[in-house]
Design a protein around this motif. Structure first.
Motif, mmCIF file in Angstrom:
data_model
loop_
_atom_site.group_PDB
_atom_site.id
_atom_site.type_symbol
_atom_site.label_atom_id
_atom_site.label_comp_id
_atom_site.label_asym_id
_atom_site.label_seq_id
_atom_site.Cartn_x
_atom_site.Cartn_y
_atom_site.Cartn_z
ATOM 1 N N GLU A 1 0.024 -16.247 20.650
ATOM 2 C CA GLU A 1 0.976 -15.569 21.340
ATOM 3 C C GLU A 1 2.219 -16.052 22.057
ATOM 4 O O GLU A 1 3.340 -15.239 22.065
ATOM 5 N N HIS A 2 2.054 -17.247 22.032
ATOM 6 C CA HIS A 2 3.358 -18.101 22.838
ATOM 7 C C HIS A 2 4.204 -18.950 21.658
ATOM 8 O O HIS A 2 4.991 -19.695 22.010
ATOM 9 N N GLN A 3 3.806 -18.811 20.274
ATOM 10 C CA GLN A 3 4.191 -19.422 19.030
ATOM 11 C C GLN A 3 5.346 -18.612 18.436
ATOM 12 O O GLN A 3 5.152 -17.286 18.310
ATOM 13 N N PRO A 4 6.437 -19.187 18.180
ATOM 14 C CA PRO A 4 7.330 -18.333 17.498
ATOM 15 C C PRO A 4 6.939 -18.136 15.862
ATOM 16 O O PRO A 4 6.049 -18.789 15.274
ATOM 17 N N ASP A 5 7.275 -17.072 15.338
ATOM 18 C CA ASP A 5 6.865 -16.429 14.128
ATOM 19 C C ASP A 5 5.319 -16.534 13.973
ATOM 20 O O ASP A 5 4.820 -17.013 12.782
ATOM 21 N N ALA A 6 4.804 -16.055 14.656
ATOM 22 C CA ALA A 6 3.252 -16.342 14.892
ATOM 23 C C ALA A 6 2.603 -15.074 13.875
ATOM 24 O O ALA A 6 3.081 -13.927 13.969
ATOM 25 N N VAL A 7 1.422 -15.647 13.336
ATOM 26 C CA VAL A 7 0.766 -14.385 12.183
ATOM 27 C C VAL A 7 -0.657 -14.761 12.186
ATOM 28 O O VAL A 7 -1.034 -15.949 12.203
ATOM 29 N N ILE A 8 -1.385 -13.649 12.099
ATOM 30 C CA ILE A 8 -2.856 -13.636 11.731
ATOM 31 C C ILE A 8 -3.013 -12.895 10.559
ATOM 32 O O ILE A 8 -2.476 -11.843 10.520
ATOM 33 N N ILE A 9 -3.657 -13.622 9.574
ATOM 34 C CA ILE A 9 -4.114 -12.888 8.353
ATOM 35 C C ILE A 9 -5.596 -12.751 8.319
ATOM 36 O O ILE A 9 -6.334 -13.954 8.225
ATOM 37 N N ASN A 10 -6.181 -11.791 8.181
ATOM 38 C CA ASN A 10 -7.604 -11.575 7.919
ATOM 39 C C ASN A 10 -7.943 -11.052 6.701
ATOM 40 O O ASN A 10 -7.219 -10.188 6.090
ATOM 41 N N VAL A 11 -8.696 -11.816 6.052
ATOM 42 C CA VAL A 11 -8.938 -11.701 4.543
ATOM 43 C C VAL A 11 -10.310 -10.506 4.452
ATOM 44 O O VAL A 11 -11.466 -10.922 4.967
ATOM 45 N N THR A 12 -10.199 -9.677 3.919
ATOM 46 C CA THR A 12 -11.359 -8.576 3.780
ATOM 47 C C THR A 12 -11.447 -8.427 2.213
ATOM 48 O O THR A 12 -11.972 -9.183 1.801
ATOM 49 N N SER A 13 -11.686 -7.197 1.750
ATOM 50 C CA SER A 13 -12.042 -7.244 0.238
ATOM 51 C C SER A 13 -11.897 -5.791 0.006
ATOM 52 O O SER A 13 -11.673 -4.782 0.755
ATOM 53 N N GLY A 14 -11.699 -5.665 -1.447
ATOM 54 C CA GLY A 14 -11.712 -4.277 -1.847
ATOM 55 C C GLY A 14 -13.025 -3.526 -1.576
ATOM 56 O O GLY A 14 -13.007 -2.193 -1.633
ATOM 57 N N LEU A 15 -13.983 -4.135 -1.454
ATOM 58 C CA LEU A 15 -15.309 -3.514 -1.234
ATOM 59 C C LEU A 15 -15.488 -3.164 0.018
ATOM 60 O O LEU A 15 -16.608 -2.423 0.500
#
Length: 255
Positions: A126-140
């Motif tokens: 939350e305190h970092q510039p340009d922060a991103v979380i990517i969660n890998v799910t699935s078509g399933l």
């Protein structure tokens, strides 16, 4: 999503999608840390990439996750991107009583692992510039493969969790979902060679193009996964369910 100048953690980075993403991001000038259970695989993925590093992590162990997160932030205080990619896929027969070890391990790794790691790192991100979380799910997550029921369920749960996380972190952290189709990786035995599955390089090429878009789509969907993602919306759920399960059975020699 900013495509260069990040410090990125990718779980499940020793092979498959995680390793391919790590090497692509490293080539773009990011500092990349990969994590996973198998140290030898992590070392192999990092070889020849001076801006890639590795840390051993068992994503199914809550105590290990807390310790890992503390050590990670100490070593890489500029960490601003988390990619929750680690996962396992086990075949199960729902038609008979069985030992639930595979189901329980799948929930620990695929569902509780990302939730716990996100929880451990969210206040830092939350305190970092340009922060991103990517969660890998699935078509399933959207149309199930009947022979991998717990895997499907964990990915559907992470899809919903990601929607909630996106709203909770709005204005602080960009939250994305990456939903792969069937890709030629080692996720299950022999999957690297199955015809009709998407070649890993082609998948990563398309993913990196989508991530570079402005604005970045909140769901990263290559064209091959769209029939699953939108089956219900398009009134094709039953047809897609039957086709998917028949296709996989034929590819694996079960029909």
């Amino acid at each position: 999503m900013k495509m260069t100048g990040n410090t990125i953690l990718i779980t499940g980075g020793g092979s498959g999608i995680g390793a391919a993403l790590a090497q692509r991001f490293a080539a773009l000038g990011n500092e990349v840390i990969i994590a996973g259970r198998r140290e030898a695989a992590l070392q192999k993925t990092c070889a020849g990439h001076p801006n890639m590093h590795f840390m051993v992590l068992d994503a199914s162990n809550p105590q290990a996750i807390d310790k890992f997160a503390h050590e990670l932030v100490q070593a890489y205080p500029k960490l601003n991107v988390l990619i929750n990619n680690a996962g396992i896929m086990r075949f199960e027969d729902l038609s008979k009583k069985r030992d639930l070890h595979d189901a329980e391990e799948t929930v620990e790794t695929n569902l509780l692992g990302p939730i716990r790691l996100t929880n451990a790192l969210v206040e830092h991100l939350e305190h970092q510039p340009d922060a991103v979380i990517i969660n890998v799910t699935s078509g399933l997550a959207f149309v199930p493969l009947v022979s991998t029921p717990t895997y499907n369920a964990t990915k559907a749960a992470i899809h919903s969790y990601t929607d909630s996380l996106r709203e909770a972190l709005k204005g602080k952290v960009e939250v994305l979902e990456l939903a792969p189709p069937a890709v030629q990786t080692g996720l299950t035995p022999g999957q690297e060679k199955l015809e009709g599955y998407m070649p890993l390089k082609d998948f990563i090429d398309e993913v990196m193009t989508l991530l570079a878009k402005t604005p970045t789509p909140r769901e990263i969907l290559v064209k091959n996964v769209e029939p699953l993602r939108f089956a219900e919306r398009n009134g094709q759920y039953d047809e897609t369910l039957a086709h998917l399960n028949d296709f996989v059975a034929r590819q694996r020699g079960n029909k």
